[in-house]
Design a protein around this motif. Structure first.
Motif: not given
Length: 415
Positions: A119-124
């Protein structure tokens, strides 16, 4: 050649790269603002990633009225913010990032990957596509005379950042090695902002275990358990630690327990080690055991108590000599008194109580004493049990603060 110039983009400085700061950055960047996120750590979302070790409990699926009640005294202020960005919206947002969610047996909501990193990778990636800029290892140390944020850089130099609005999303004071150290409290207090003292929330409690119990059972789980304190009786799981007790059912009672210890010096909880059975049923099952067996074997066979639970009876019952009368023993199993002598330190708590008082924040999430400075997330004076409530309110307050900034700058969130 055209003489037209690009339209001016209002600039916003966001201080804190946790969920509240990042969702505010997304909201503002989508509206066309120039957004820079500052964080004193070398990477973003560190506490979010730690939460991912437990599966990343994003939110909860219970009815909204019950959900809002989890925030206690802060429910009235958080209600309109969470109603504007409720659990269903958070799940939809995660789905848009390619992170579908599911509802667990307890009603808690998790990403299907059961971790935070995807999730964090996609968000960034999304934030990068929106033009959000990150400045890391940037330690916020206060404001200048014109309320512009001042940062200390890794080389020790200071820099003042000019922005048309500033959002503080600095977290609380738990797990300071991940970034949130509570330093904002003194900085804002000196500016006239009311601060409620920071205290541990969703943390463990100290118990004066005997040396034998501590040595043998630290790290052992208590899986079938109910805990009573004052008028509350909650079922769940807990963990024996070298210093005392921690775990989900303890965290759910952490606020009243913490306040009672602060008021009275200690608090006594009562453990029900067989919550699905009555005293009479337990007494009957114990009485029919062969008296030639050790008491530990009788309890293991009659009540299915684990060794740690049997020895908890001794800790709470005042010593190794447990009652021999079946009914007295059954009554102890249903209500083992354990005296809590203190809270574990705030640096080990899951979250923080206290922070910026609501009385210092207007309806747009701006600080009344510092026009143009907004706040969001855990640094505000609210607390909630684990179960998805912490992240939900962090997201909701981040979006509310972003919308407050847009209103102040005369920019629509639909831009």
């Amino acid at each position: 050649m055209s003489n037209q110039t690009s339209p001016h983009k209002p600039s916003v400085a966001i201080i804190g790269a946790g969920p509240a700061g990042l969702i505010a950055a997304e909201t503002l960047a989508k509206a066309g603002l120039a957004v820079t996120v500052h964080d004193r750590m070398p990477s973003v979302g560190r506490k979010l990633l730690m939460a991912g070790r437990g599966g990343l409990n994003l939110t909860h699926s219970e009815p909204l009225e019950a959900f809002l009640g989890r925030y206690g005294a802060a429910s009235a202020r958080l209600r309109p913010l969470i109603e504007a960005f409720p659990p269903e919206a958070l799940r939809a947002w995660a789905e848009e990032l390619g992170t579908p969610t599911f509802v667990g047996s307890s009603g808690r909501v998790f990403p299907t990957a059961l971790k935070a990193s995807p999730l964090l990778r996609a968000w960034l990636r999304r934030l990068d596509s929106l033009g959000v800029r990150f400045v890391l290892r940037d330690d916020w140390v206060g404001f200048d005379a014109e309320t512009r944020p001042v940062f200390r850089r890794p080389d020790g130099a200071s820099e003042t950042v000019a922005a048309e609005a500033t959002l503080l999303a600095l977290g609380g004071a738990s797990w300071p090695r991940l970034g949130s150290n509570g330093a904002f409290a003194d900085i804002l207090w000196e500016k006239g902002v009311d601060i409620t003292p920071l205290r541990p929330a969703n943390g463990g409690f100290r118990v004066d275990w005997s040396d034998i119990f501590r040595t043998r059972f630290a790290g052992q789980p208590l899986k079938t358990l109910a805990i009573g304190f004052e008028d509350a009786m909650l079922r769940g799981e807990a963990m024996v630690t070298s210093y005392g007790l921690e775990g989900g059912v303890i965290y759910a009672l952490s606020a009243p327990l913490r306040d009672a210890i602060a008021r009275d010096g200690s608090a006594t909880i009562h453990l029900d080690l067989a919550p699905s059975r009555s005293v009479d049923e337990l007494a009957t099952r114990i009485a029919i055991q062969k008296q030639s067996q050790s008491l530990s074997n009788q309890l293991r066979k009659a009540v299915h108590l684990s060794p740690v639970a049997i020895n908890l009876l001794r800790e709470g019952g005042g010593g190794p000599a447990l009652p021999r009368d079946a009914k007295d023993l059954a009554a102890l199993i249903k209500s083992v008194p354990i005296r809590l002598t203190g809270t574990e330190g705030i640096e080990r708590a899951i979250s923080t109580a206290g922070g910026v008082a609501w009385s210092s924040i207007d309806d747009t999430m701006m600080l009344k004493k510092l026009p143009g400075v907004f706040v969001a997330g855990e640094m505000i004076d609210w607390e909630a049990p684990t179960g998805g409530y912490l992240l939900q309110a962090s997201f909701a307050t981040g979006i509310a603060a972003a919308n407050g900034i847009l209103a102040r700058l005369g920019t629509s969130s639909d831009a």
